[in-house]
Design a protein around this motif. Structure first.
Motif, PDB file in Angstrom:
ATOM      1  N   THR A 160       0.819  -1.219   0.000  1.00 40.07           N
ATOM      2  CA  THR A 160       0.000   0.000   0.000  1.00 40.07           C
ATOM      3  C   THR A 160       0.843   1.254   0.000  1.00 40.07           C
ATOM      4  N   HIS A 161       0.610   2.109  -1.013  1.00 41.64           N
ATOM      5  CA  HIS A 161       1.284   3.405  -1.088  1.00 41.64           C
ATOM      6  C   HIS A 161       0.338   4.507  -0.606  1.00 41.64           C
ATOM      7  N   SER A 162       0.918   5.595  -0.165  1.00 38.78           N
ATOM      8  CA  SER A 162       0.160   6.801   0.161  1.00 38.78           C
ATOM      9  C   SER A 162       1.057   8.009  -0.079  1.00 38.78           C
TER      10      SER A 162
ATOM     11  N   THR B 173       1.640  12.265   1.051  1.00 36.78           N
ATOM     12  CA  THR B 173       1.286  13.326   1.996  1.00 36.78           C
ATOM     13  C   THR B 173       2.054  14.590   1.636  1.00 36.78           C
TER      14      THR B 173
END
Length: 216
Positions: free
Chosen positions: A210-212, A214
């Motif tokens: 999972t990438h995110s 910010t």
């Protein structure tokens, strides 16, 4: 009963005033309505068109200036990742190296400080019921961004990450952007290296990476 009056009209007993007076009254009514309409138009009461700046008139050979404006709009910061990936095959005690697929960040915030950090986390990979010999922990898989490619014409720097073990509780940095201004995009195709233990059994191991992103 009708007769002549001093104003040249015909007296009408039923009305109490002459036809000439009635005629003048009708003319006066129409004239008054026309004057009211003209006044309404002159004051803008009945006109719905938007207000406009008064034109500027300049003498010959003098500069004649017009103040003009335009707007630059801002968008959002977002990340795009592959839906699925096949990292390859290997035997117990070997290392499986595979590409996750194209990952990209688009920063359309039109900011004076368009900095961001993309992070990545992973579950453990399991096969079967996930019992003995059926788990490859996230920490046995390293993640490296490889070359991070910037978009054309942008400023600032797209920063790569070195090979780092993934974790199932704490995200690691996948890539980042620093400096510049306005919009930017950065794209990369990360390499994952899976260390398969000699105790792992045969099977298809599945997990979720999972990438995110910010803004910072």
């Amino acid at each position: 009963m009708k007769g002549f009056t001093k104003d040249g009209g015909i007296a009408d007993g039923r009305r109490g005033f002459s036809t000439a007076a009635r005629s003048r009254a009708r003319v006066t009514g129409r004239t008054g309505a026309a004057l009211l309409s003209a006044a309404a138009l002159a004051t803008g009461v009945a006109v719905a068109s938007p207000a406009q700046a008064a034109p500027v008139t300049c003498a010959a050979d003098a500069p004649c200036e017009t103040a003009a404006t335009f707007d630059v709009t801002a968008g959002v910061l977002e990340i795009t990742v592959p839906d699925t990936a096949d990292l390859g095959t290997g035997t117990p005690g070997s290392a499986i190296t595979g590409s996750l697929g194209a990952v990209s960040v688009s920063d359309q915030r039109a900011s004076t400080t368009p900095n961001w950090t993309a992070s990545v986390i992973s579950t453990d990979f399991t096969t079967g019921a996930g019992g003995t010999g059926q788990v490859v922990p996230a920490t046995s898989i390293t993640y490296a961004s490889g070359t991070v490619t910037p978009g054309a014409g942008q400023t600032g720097t797209c920063n790569a990450s070195t090979a780092t073990p993934l974790d199932n509780t704490t995200p690691i940095t996948a890539a980042s952007h620093t400096g510049g201004s306005g919009n930017n995009t950065c794209s990369w195709n990360p390499t994952l290296v899976v260390t398969v233990a000699t105790t792992n059994v045969a099977g298809t191991y599945s997990g979720t990476v999972t990438h995110s992103v910010t803004g910072v």
